[in-house]
Design a protein around this motif. Structure first.
Motif, PDB file in Angstrom:
ATOM      1  N   TRP A  33     -24.998  44.215  18.129  1.00 37.14           N
ATOM      2  CA  TRP A  33     -23.818  44.197  17.259  1.00 37.14           C
ATOM      3  C   TRP A  33     -23.952  43.002  16.342  1.00 37.14           C
ATOM      4  O   TRP A  33     -24.044  41.858  16.789  1.00 37.14           O
ATOM      5  CB  TRP A  33     -22.542  44.104  18.105  1.00 37.14           C
ATOM      6  N   VAL A  34     -23.961  43.272  15.033  1.00 35.80           N
ATOM      7  CA  VAL A  34     -24.025  42.233  14.020  1.00 35.80           C
ATOM      8  C   VAL A  34     -22.781  42.319  13.156  1.00 35.80           C
ATOM      9  O   VAL A  34     -22.397  43.408  12.703  1.00 35.80           O
ATOM     10  CB  VAL A  34     -25.291  42.399  13.154  1.00 35.80           C
ATOM     11  N   SER A  35     -22.121  41.184  12.936  1.00 40.38           N
ATOM     12  CA  SER A  35     -20.970  41.121  12.039  1.00 40.38           C
ATOM     13  C   SER A  35     -21.335  40.322  10.799  1.00 40.38           C
ATOM     14  O   SER A  35     -22.075  39.332  10.870  1.00 40.38           O
ATOM     15  CB  SER A  35     -19.773  40.459  12.726  1.00 40.38           C
ATOM     16  N   ALA A 203     -12.429  39.957  15.357  1.00 41.83           N
ATOM     17  CA  ALA A 203     -13.275  41.145  15.475  1.00 41.83           C
ATOM     18  C   ALA A 203     -14.739  40.769  15.307  1.00 41.83           C
ATOM     19  O   ALA A 203     -15.609  41.236  16.054  1.00 41.83           O
ATOM     20  CB  ALA A 203     -12.871  42.186  14.437  1.00 41.83           C
ATOM     21  N   ALA A 204     -15.026  39.907  14.333  1.00 39.75           N
ATOM     22  CA  ALA A 204     -16.414  39.523  14.062  1.00 39.75           C
ATOM     23  C   ALA A 204     -17.069  38.882  15.276  1.00 39.75           C
ATOM     24  O   ALA A 204     -18.253  39.109  15.561  1.00 39.75           O
ATOM     25  CB  ALA A 204     -16.463  38.569  12.874  1.00 39.75           C
ATOM     26  N   LYS A 205     -16.291  38.085  16.013  1.00 39.27           N
ATOM     27  CA  LYS A 205     -16.866  37.331  17.126  1.00 39.27           C
ATOM     28  C   LYS A 205     -17.197  38.186  18.352  1.00 39.27           C
ATOM     29  O   LYS A 205     -17.713  37.672  19.347  1.00 39.27           O
ATOM     30  CB  LYS A 205     -15.919  36.189  17.512  1.00 39.27           C
ATOM     31  N   GLN A 206     -16.896  39.472  18.278  1.00 43.62           N
ATOM     32  CA  GLN A 206     -17.349  40.371  19.343  1.00 43.62           C
ATOM     33  C   GLN A 206     -18.860  40.591  19.268  1.00 43.62           C
ATOM     34  O   GLN A 206     -19.463  41.105  20.202  1.00 43.62           O
ATOM     35  CB  GLN A 206     -16.641  41.731  19.229  1.00 43.62           C
ATOM     36  N   ALA A 207     -19.460  40.211  18.159  1.00 36.92           N
ATOM     37  CA  ALA A 207     -20.857  40.512  17.875  1.00 36.92           C
ATOM     38  C   ALA A 207     -21.810  39.605  18.635  1.00 36.92           C
ATOM     39  O   ALA A 207     -21.454  38.519  19.099  1.00 36.92           O
ATOM     40  CB  ALA A 207     -21.112  40.384  16.375  1.00 36.92           C
ATOM     41  N   ASP A 208     -23.053  40.067  18.704  1.00 35.52           N
ATOM     42  CA  ASP A 208     -24.136  39.219  19.206  1.00 35.52           C
ATOM     43  C   ASP A 208     -24.445  38.105  18.207  1.00 35.52           C
ATOM     44  O   ASP A 208     -24.769  36.982  18.588  1.00 35.52           O
ATOM     45  CB  ASP A 208     -25.403  40.048  19.443  1.00 35.52           C
ATOM     46  N   LYS A 209     -24.353  38.454  16.905  1.00 39.18           N
ATOM     47  CA  LYS A 209     -24.596  37.467  15.852  1.00 39.18           C
ATOM     48  C   LYS A 209     -23.596  37.693  14.721  1.00 39.18           C
ATOM     49  O   LYS A 209     -23.258  38.827  14.405  1.00 39.18           O
ATOM     50  CB  LYS A 209     -26.023  37.571  15.306  1.00 39.18           C
ATOM     51  N   VAL A 210     -23.128  36.582  14.132  1.00 42.06           N
ATOM     52  CA  VAL A 210     -22.226  36.624  12.991  1.00 42.06           C
ATOM     53  C   VAL A 210     -22.927  35.967  11.807  1.00 42.06           C
ATOM     54  O   VAL A 210     -23.446  34.857  11.920  1.00 42.06           O
ATOM     55  CB  VAL A 210     -20.901  35.895  13.292  1.00 42.06           C
ATOM     56  N   LEU A 218     -27.370  35.202   3.051  1.00 37.78           N
ATOM     57  CA  LEU A 218     -26.852  35.567   4.365  1.00 37.78           C
ATOM     58  C   LEU A 218     -27.207  34.454   5.342  1.00 37.78           C
ATOM     59  O   LEU A 218     -28.392  34.177   5.584  1.00 37.78           O
ATOM     60  CB  LEU A 218     -27.472  36.902   4.807  1.00 37.78           C
ATOM     61  N   ILE A 219     -26.174  33.806   5.891  1.00 43.68           N
ATOM     62  CA  ILE A 219     -26.359  32.625   6.721  1.00 43.68           C
ATOM     63  C   ILE A 219     -25.867  32.911   8.125  1.00 43.68           C
ATOM     64  O   ILE A 219     -24.726  33.362   8.335  1.00 43.68           O
ATOM     65  CB  ILE A 219     -25.587  31.420   6.146  1.00 43.68           C
ATOM     66  N   LEU A 220     -26.705  32.669   9.103  1.00 46.82           N
ATOM     67  CA  LEU A 220     -26.375  32.919  10.502  1.00 46.82           C
ATOM     68  C   LEU A 220     -25.461  31.840  11.048  1.00 46.82           C
ATOM     69  O   LEU A 220     -25.719  30.651  10.907  1.00 46.82           O
ATOM     70  CB  LEU A 220     -27.648  32.988  11.355  1.00 46.82           C
ATOM     71  N   ASN A 221     -24.370  32.269  11.707  1.00 46.06           N
ATOM     72  CA  ASN A 221     -23.480  31.364  12.438  1.00 46.06           C
ATOM     73  C   ASN A 221     -23.555  31.689  13.898  1.00 46.06           C
ATOM     74  O   ASN A 221     -23.629  32.863  14.283  1.00 46.06           O
ATOM     75  CB  ASN A 221     -22.035  31.512  11.963  1.00 46.06           C
ATOM     76  N   GLU A 222     -23.472  30.682  14.720  1.00 43.13           N
ATOM     77  CA  GLU A 222     -23.437  30.916  16.151  1.00 43.13           C
ATOM     78  C   GLU A 222     -22.064  31.507  16.529  1.00 43.13           C
ATOM     79  O   GLU A 222     -21.040  31.059  16.022  1.00 43.13           O
ATOM     80  CB  GLU A 222     -23.673  29.620  16.934  1.00 43.13           C
ATOM     81  N   VAL A 223     -22.069  32.496  17.440  1.00 45.25           N
ATOM     82  CA  VAL A 223     -20.810  33.075  17.940  1.00 45.25           C
ATOM     83  C   VAL A 223     -20.196  32.093  18.919  1.00 45.25           C
ATOM     84  O   VAL A 223     -20.851  31.638  19.851  1.00 45.25           O
ATOM     85  CB  VAL A 223     -21.067  34.420  18.631  1.00 45.25           C
ATOM     86  N   GLU A 224     -18.931  31.753  18.687  1.00 45.93           N
ATOM     87  CA  GLU A 224     -18.241  30.844  19.597  1.00 45.93           C
ATOM     88  C   GLU A 224     -17.933  31.547  20.904  1.00 45.93           C
ATOM     89  O   GLU A 224     -17.536  32.705  20.942  1.00 45.93           O
ATOM     90  CB  GLU A 224     -16.931  30.352  18.967  1.00 45.93           C
ATOM     91  N   GLU A 225     -18.126  30.822  21.987  1.00 46.84           N
ATOM     92  CA  GLU A 225     -17.807  31.376  23.311  1.00 46.84           C
ATOM     93  C   GLU A 225     -16.311  31.303  23.548  1.00 46.84           C
ATOM     94  O   GLU A 225     -15.646  30.407  23.085  1.00 46.84           O
ATOM     95  CB  GLU A 225     -18.548  30.584  24.395  1.00 46.84           C
TER      96      GLU A 225
END
Length: 225
Positions: A33-35, A203-210, A218-225
């Motif tokens: 899942w990518v957001s 909703a976005a943070k449900q993803a494996d990567k945001v 397109l810049i990768l952000n770490e998903v917050e736990e």
């Protein structure tokens, strides 16, 4: 597996070119899942169109299972979209003069026996929480949440590997929004690849990567736990 390599896209206005995508690179493994988030107008929907074979980039490659999507002939691209990609939109895009059941079967109506297709559609509608009492209703008689669940059933009717979701919770209240997020999470758990464009960070943070799309990058952000 989906991979974008150095994808760029520029739109020419009357006075000046506007760069929407600038050497975008992303790898989306099967079943992930990518957001993608970012302000309105930065090109998120354009990026979805490029990924799904609807809009060729000016440069770069879009690979699906190691095949360059834009080296396929148009018939092959249509076949890829019809069989491998399900689309879910913010405004549902249900046909107003067709019943709930007919809206679900239409994308694959020419590919299966009618009896079998309607059986699959009924099963999908039950799965997404639409009762049989609504199967013959027109979309105007549904709530926003019901319309979106019907749209998800329609996206699933060809059993695609990928679900491309363009602001699927944008027109929903909080209760229906949460139900749709839960449904997408269940589908991802079942192995569907989810590509979600949204302004909704929960909703976005449900993803494996945001990823954030800003200034064409397109810049990768770490998903917050």
């Amino acid at each position: 597996m989906i991979k974008l390599e150095n994808v760029s896209k520029t739109f020419q206005s009357r006075t000046t070119p506007t760069e929407i995508l600038n050497n975008v690179q992303i790898f989306i493994p099967s079943g992930s899942w990518v957001s993608i988030v970012g302000p309105s107008g930065v090109g998120k929907t354009t990026l979805l169109h490029v990924i799904s074979g609807l809009m060729p980039p000016d440069s770069g490659q879009v690979l699906y299972e190691n095949k360059n999507v834009y080296e396929l002939i148009e018939y092959e691209r249509r076949k890829l979209r019809r069989e491998s990609i399900g689309f879910i939109f913010q405004d549902f895009k249900l046909l107003p003069f067709y019943s709930v059941l007919d809206n679900v079967v239409l994308p694959t109506f020419d590919k299966k026996y009618k009896k079998d297709l309607y059986k699959v559609a009924r099963e999908l509608l039950n799965m997404v929480g639409i009762p049989e009492s609504l199967f013959k209703r027109l979309p105007e008689g549904l709530s926003g949440g019901e319309k979106q669940r019907v749209a998800i059933a329609r996206a699933l009717v060809a059993d695609p590997n990928i679900l491309i979701c363009d602001e699927p919770t944008g027109n929903l209240d909080s209760e229906n929004r949460n139900q749709i997020i839960d449904l997408l999470r269940d589908l991802n758990t079942q192995g569907k690849t989810i590509i979600l464009v949204t302004h909704d960070m929960d909703a976005a943070k449900q993803a494996d990567k945001v990823y954030h799309l800003m200034n064409g990058e397109l810049i990768l952000n770490e998903v917050e736990e």
